[in-house]
Design a protein around this motif. Structure first.
Motif, PDB file in Angstrom:
ATOM      1  N   UNK A  13       0.822  -1.208   0.000  1.00  0.00           N
ATOM      2  CA  UNK A  13       0.000   0.000   0.000  1.00  0.00           C
ATOM      3  C   UNK A  13       0.857   1.260   0.000  1.00  0.00           C
ATOM      4  N   UNK A  14       1.887   1.266   0.809  1.00  0.00           N
ATOM      5  CA  UNK A  14       2.755   2.446   0.873  1.00  0.00           C
ATOM      6  C   UNK A  14       3.481   2.680  -0.450  1.00  0.00           C
ATOM      7  N   UNK A  15       3.824   1.603  -1.135  1.00  0.00           N
ATOM      8  CA  UNK A  15       4.524   1.757  -2.405  1.00  0.00           C
ATOM      9  C   UNK A  15       3.576   2.189  -3.519  1.00  0.00           C
ATOM     10  N   UNK A  16       2.276   1.931  -3.357  1.00  0.00           N
ATOM     11  CA  UNK A  16       1.290   2.573  -4.237  1.00  0.00           C
ATOM     12  C   UNK A  16       1.226   4.062  -3.907  1.00  0.00           C
ATOM     13  N   UNK A  17       1.219   4.371  -2.620  1.00  0.00           N
ATOM     14  CA  UNK A  17       1.108   5.772  -2.186  1.00  0.00           C
ATOM     15  C   UNK A  17       2.242   6.633  -2.708  1.00  0.00           C
ATOM     16  N   UNK A  18       3.449   6.076  -2.803  1.00  0.00           N
ATOM     17  CA  UNK A  18       4.593   6.884  -3.244  1.00  0.00           C
ATOM     18  C   UNK A  18       4.892   6.696  -4.729  1.00  0.00           C
ATOM     19  N   UNK A  19       4.006   5.999  -5.455  1.00  0.00           N
ATOM     20  CA  UNK A  19       4.114   5.931  -6.899  1.00  0.00           C
ATOM     21  C   UNK A  19       4.985   4.835  -7.463  1.00  0.00           C
ATOM     22  N   UNK A  20       5.499   3.948  -6.622  1.00  0.00           N
ATOM     23  CA  UNK A  20       6.320   2.846  -7.137  1.00  0.00           C
ATOM     24  C   UNK A  20       5.454   1.820  -7.859  1.00  0.00           C
ATOM     25  N   UNK A  21       4.276   1.565  -7.306  1.00  0.00           N
ATOM     26  CA  UNK A  21       3.268   0.742  -7.967  1.00  0.00           C
ATOM     27  C   UNK A  21       2.093   1.631  -8.344  1.00  0.00           C
ATOM     28  N   UNK A  22       1.372   1.199  -9.377  1.00  0.00           N
ATOM     29  CA  UNK A  22       0.180   1.934  -9.808  1.00  0.00           C
ATOM     30  C   UNK A  22      -1.091   1.358  -9.208  1.00  0.00           C
ATOM     31  N   UNK A  23      -1.035   0.085  -8.796  1.00  0.00           N
ATOM     32  CA  UNK A  23      -2.211  -0.536  -8.199  1.00  0.00           C
ATOM     33  C   UNK A  23      -1.872  -1.770  -7.392  1.00  0.00           C
ATOM     34  N   UNK A  27      -4.004  -5.133  -5.366  1.00  0.00           N
ATOM     35  CA  UNK A  27      -5.252  -5.810  -5.042  1.00  0.00           C
ATOM     36  C   UNK A  27      -4.927  -7.042  -4.200  1.00  0.00           C
ATOM     37  N   UNK A  28      -5.836  -7.376  -3.285  1.00  0.00           N
ATOM     38  CA  UNK A  28      -5.668  -8.602  -2.512  1.00  0.00           C
ATOM     39  C   UNK A  28      -7.033  -9.115  -2.096  1.00  0.00           C
ATOM     40  N   UNK A  29      -7.173 -10.445  -2.101  1.00  0.00           N
ATOM     41  CA  UNK A  29      -8.460 -11.084  -1.872  1.00  0.00           C
ATOM     42  C   UNK A  29      -8.798 -11.293  -0.401  1.00  0.00           C
ATOM     43  N   UNK A  30      -7.819 -11.277   0.488  1.00  0.00           N
ATOM     44  CA  UNK A  30      -8.126 -11.599   1.882  1.00  0.00           C
ATOM     45  C   UNK A  30      -7.140 -10.923   2.823  1.00  0.00           C
ATOM     46  N   UNK A  31      -7.578  -9.829   3.439  1.00  0.00           N
ATOM     47  CA  UNK A  31      -6.750  -9.083   4.383  1.00  0.00           C
ATOM     48  C   UNK A  31      -7.486  -8.926   5.705  1.00  0.00           C
ATOM     49  N   UNK A  32      -6.721  -8.665   6.749  1.00  0.00           N
ATOM     50  CA  UNK A  32      -7.283  -8.328   8.049  1.00  0.00           C
ATOM     51  C   UNK A  32      -7.095  -6.838   8.325  1.00  0.00           C
ATOM     52  N   UNK A  33      -7.812  -6.342   9.308  1.00  0.00           N
ATOM     53  CA  UNK A  33      -7.774  -4.904   9.598  1.00  0.00           C
ATOM     54  C   UNK A  33      -6.350  -4.424   9.856  1.00  0.00           C
ATOM     55  N   UNK A  34      -5.561  -5.212  10.601  1.00  0.00           N
ATOM     56  CA  UNK A  34      -4.204  -4.777  10.944  1.00  0.00           C
ATOM     57  C   UNK A  34      -3.273  -4.751   9.732  1.00  0.00           C
ATOM     58  N   UNK A  35      -3.605  -5.491   8.677  1.00  0.00           N
ATOM     59  CA  UNK A  35      -2.784  -5.482   7.471  1.00  0.00           C
ATOM     60  C   UNK A  35      -2.875  -4.151   6.730  1.00  0.00           C
ATOM     61  N   UNK A  36      -4.055  -3.528   6.780  1.00  0.00           N
ATOM     62  CA  UNK A  36      -4.321  -2.428   5.849  1.00  0.00           C
ATOM     63  C   UNK A  36      -4.761  -1.115   6.477  1.00  0.00           C
ATOM     64  N   UNK A  37      -5.018  -1.078   7.774  1.00  0.00           N
ATOM     65  CA  UNK A  37      -5.572   0.139   8.377  1.00  0.00           C
ATOM     66  C   UNK A  37      -4.668   1.354   8.159  1.00  0.00           C
ATOM     67  N   UNK A  38      -3.368   1.180   8.355  1.00  0.00           N
ATOM     68  CA  UNK A  38      -2.435   2.301   8.188  1.00  0.00           C
ATOM     69  C   UNK A  38      -2.207   2.609   6.713  1.00  0.00           C
ATOM     70  N   UNK A  39      -1.946   1.581   5.916  1.00  0.00           N
ATOM     71  CA  UNK A  39      -1.681   1.790   4.499  1.00  0.00           C
ATOM     72  C   UNK A  39      -2.847   2.404   3.760  1.00  0.00           C
ATOM     73  N   UNK A  40      -4.048   2.075   4.180  1.00  0.00           N
ATOM     74  CA  UNK A  40      -5.275   2.603   3.583  1.00  0.00           C
ATOM     75  C   UNK A  40      -5.288   4.131   3.612  1.00  0.00           C
ATOM     76  N   UNK A  41      -5.072   4.723   4.790  1.00  0.00           N
ATOM     77  CA  UNK A  41      -5.114   6.186   4.873  1.00  0.00           C
ATOM     78  C   UNK A  41      -3.892   6.811   4.198  1.00  0.00           C
ATOM     79  N   UNK A  42      -2.773   6.101   4.192  1.00  0.00           N
ATOM     80  CA  UNK A  42      -1.580   6.637   3.527  1.00  0.00           C
ATOM     81  C   UNK A  42      -1.822   6.755   2.030  1.00  0.00           C
ATOM     82  N   UNK A  43      -2.459   5.747   1.431  1.00  0.00           N
ATOM     83  CA  UNK A  43      -2.782   5.832  -0.003  1.00  0.00           C
ATOM     84  C   UNK A  43      -3.773   6.970  -0.266  1.00  0.00           C
TER      85      UNK A  43
END
Length: 257
Positions: free
Chosen positions: A188-198, A200-216
């Motif tokens: 997620x952070x590497x999407x946020x800083x432009x290293x990746x353009x997108x 996707x993931x089929x199965x995540x938990x809240x702790x996996x993505x809560x921080x990266x979500x707002x960073x993106x």
């Protein structure tokens, strides 16, 4: 005080990871043989909890290793003390501490720290996103056809339509570069800083993505579930992009090629 505590707790967790990295530590399995937990996960979690409890003893905590420590507070700390445990266990330095702060049901801050690459990502709602205190932004890639993507694979999934292998196979057959780093927070952070353009993931938990979500989001990107509805950390399926390729990526992961 929330921001100062978040930064201090994230650095404290990262320091523990550095102490254990490439050293001797115990490894055990959770749901499957490759769903690992190490002494470093637990040590980092203890250090993070200590910092938070010093200032906010009554706050709600949701953490990967300890689960819910529920209180009546309207502030919740959503913690992954070591995202990328398999990488860490194999001496691969793509792993991090990830902490999101939720207030009244909304993520308001997030921090992701990879101490091995000296990269500290931070975002606060309405104030943008940074990498090592410098502003970051998502890429401007205009189309999915020219995008560089990143994904992750769950340890278990049902063999249903548009499962992770089928979607991955589609992109590979189209000649699209798709990477698999092994840490959703870093993805997620590497999407946020432009290293990746997108991503996707089929199965995540809240702790996996809560921080990266707002960073993106604070870096100008878009984050939804697989239906295109704005993402919540309590949903399993996630798509994060620079915005330009979002609709196309939503269609692709749903089999609309």
């Amino acid at each position: 005080m929330l921001k100062a505590t978040l930064l201090k707790a994230t650095y404290a967790g990262g320091k523990i990871l550095q102490q254990y990295f490439n050293g001797a530590f115990e490894i055990s399995s959770k749901s499957t043989i490759n769903d690992l937990v190490t002494e470093a996960d637990k040590g980092a979690e203890t250090a993070i909890f200590s910092v938070i409890r010093e200032t906010y003893p009554d706050h709600f905590i949701l953490s990967e290793e300890s689960g819910e420590i529920a209180t009546t507070s309207n502030v919740k700390w959503i913690i992954d003390p070591l995202d990328g445990t398999v990488n860490f266990a194999h001496g691969i330095p793509i792993c991090c501490v990830s902490i999101g702060v939720e207030q009244d049901g909304e993520i308001i801050m997030g921090a992701v720290y990879n101490p091995f690459m000296n990269e500290f990502f931070f975002a606060e709602k309405g104030k943008g996103a940074t990498l090592n205190d410098k502003p970051i932004h998502v890429s401007k890639k205009p189309s999915l056809a020219s995008a560089c993507l990143v994904t992750g694979f769950p340890y278990q999934w049902e063999d249903s339509a548009n499962n992770p292998i089928q979607v991955f196979e589609h992109f590979i057959k189209q000649g699209l570069p798709v990477r698999r780093l092994g840490s959703a927070a870093i993805d997620l952070c590497w999407v946020a800083c432009g290293r990746f353009d997108g991503f996707y993931e089929h199965s995540l938990n809240a702790w996996d993505a809560a921080a990266g979500f707002i960073i993106v989001e604070e870096a100008g990107g878009k984050v939804t579930d697989f239906t295109g509805t704005r993402y919540s950390p309590y949903q399993k399926k996630l798509i994060a992009t620079n915005g330009n390729i979002h609709a196309s990526l939503v269609d692709a992961v749903n089999g609309k090629y």
